[in-house]
Design an enzyme around this catalytic site. Structure first.
Site, PDB file in Angstrom:
ATOM      1  N   TYR A  96     -10.982   0.266   4.389  1.00 22.78           N
ATOM      2  CA  TYR A  96     -10.496   0.511   3.090  1.00 22.78           C
ATOM      3  C   TYR A  96     -10.681   2.095   2.694  1.00 22.78           C
ATOM      4  O   TYR A  96      -9.941   2.390   2.001  1.00 22.78           O
ATOM      5  CB  TYR A  96     -11.656  -0.343   2.182  1.00 22.78           C
ATOM      6  CG  TYR A  96     -11.636  -0.090   0.620  1.00 22.78           C
ATOM      7  CD1 TYR A  96     -10.826  -0.534   0.056  1.00 22.78           C
ATOM      8  CD2 TYR A  96     -12.722   0.926   0.103  1.00 22.78           C
ATOM      9  CE1 TYR A  96     -10.528  -0.112  -1.475  1.00 22.78           C
ATOM     10  CE2 TYR A  96     -12.548   1.211  -1.369  1.00 22.78           C
ATOM     11  CZ  TYR A  96     -11.521   0.630  -2.049  1.00 22.78           C
ATOM     12  OH  TYR A  96     -11.399   1.012  -3.506  1.00 22.78           O
ATOM     13  N   VAL A  97     -11.576   2.522   2.865  1.00 22.83           N
ATOM     14  CA  VAL A  97     -11.962   3.963   2.769  1.00 22.83           C
ATOM     15  C   VAL A  97     -10.912   4.892   3.473  1.00 22.83           C
ATOM     16  O   VAL A  97     -10.061   5.658   2.826  1.00 22.83           O
ATOM     17  CB  VAL A  97     -13.187   4.339   3.222  1.00 22.83           C
ATOM     18  CG1 VAL A  97     -13.352   6.057   3.179  1.00 22.83           C
ATOM     19  CG2 VAL A  97     -14.285   4.127   2.436  1.00 22.83           C
TER      20      VAL A  97
END
Length: 219
Positions: free
Chosen positions: A132-133
């Site tokens: 996600y990051v």
């Protein structure tokens, strides 16, 4: 009045953004994958367009953006732990939106990202959170490198609390929580202020009224 195309038009932030935009005299265009959401979105004052973020190509994004004055990328791959969707939605969806906006001649682009995604990740970071990051980080980098009139908003931990109308907004703002409703109001205010072009800002709960915080960002 402006038409604002919103990618991820049925997401939690987007659903609040529609009302914020309508209150400011704009027409939100909610871009969604299915007709099932039409009645709900139209009740909020939004127009509805069909767009499959994962399956459609940039040309389809461009067609969906046609006639709009700005694009907001507010999509996310969800919290179900699906690593692949972090790539296909959060990253590739953004990349196709950027290219689609360029093809459609829509210069103004606001991206809803996440706080702290440029910081190094600890070694024990879960695979899902890392995906996600990295997706958000790379999407932001691509937007900054584009020739669009961009603004990147990086909220902290999102809550469903009512809007407070008061935030902390800026490049050096530390991590914290923020209501989705306040995020929506900030995005709407940013769209009304071209001086925010080229700005990247963190967003959390704070003590500054939204209008003042956006004004300070653009000063």
């Amino acid at each position: 009045m402006s038409r604002i195309a919103i990618v991820g038009g049925h997401g939690k932030v987007a659903m609040l953004l529609h009302s914020s935009l309508v209150a400011r005299g704009h027409t939100p265009v909610a871009l969604v994958r299915t007709e099932d959401y039409r009645a709900e979105l139209e009740a909020l004052g939004a127009e509805v367009g069909l767009l499959d973020i994962e399956q459609d190509e940039p040309a389809a994004f461009a067609r969906a953006f046609a006639g709009s004055d700005a694009v907001v990328f507010a999509a996310g791959g969800g919290a179900d732990g699906n690593i692949e969707r972090k790539r296909t939605v959060d990253l590739e969806g953004s990349l196709k939106s950027i290219e689609g906006a360029r093809l459609a001649g829509v210069a103004r682009f606001v991206q809803v990202s996440a706080i702290g995604v440029d910081a190094p990740l600890p070694a024990d970071t879960s695979d899902v959170w890392r995906a996600y990051v990295e997706a958000k980080r790379d999407a932001d980098a691509a937007l900054r490198d584009s020739d669009l009139a961009w603004t990147i908003v990086r909220p902290g931990a999102l809550t469903d609390d009512p809007a407070t109308g008061q935030v902390a907004l800026g490049l050096e703002v530390e991590r914290g929580e923020v209501a989705r409703a306040d995020v929506a109001d900030v995005v709407a205010a940013i769209l009304d202020d071209d001086r925010t072009v080229g700005q990247q800002c963190n967003l959390v709960n704070g003590s500054v009224p939204v209008a003042d915080a956006v004004r300070a960002l653009s000063s």
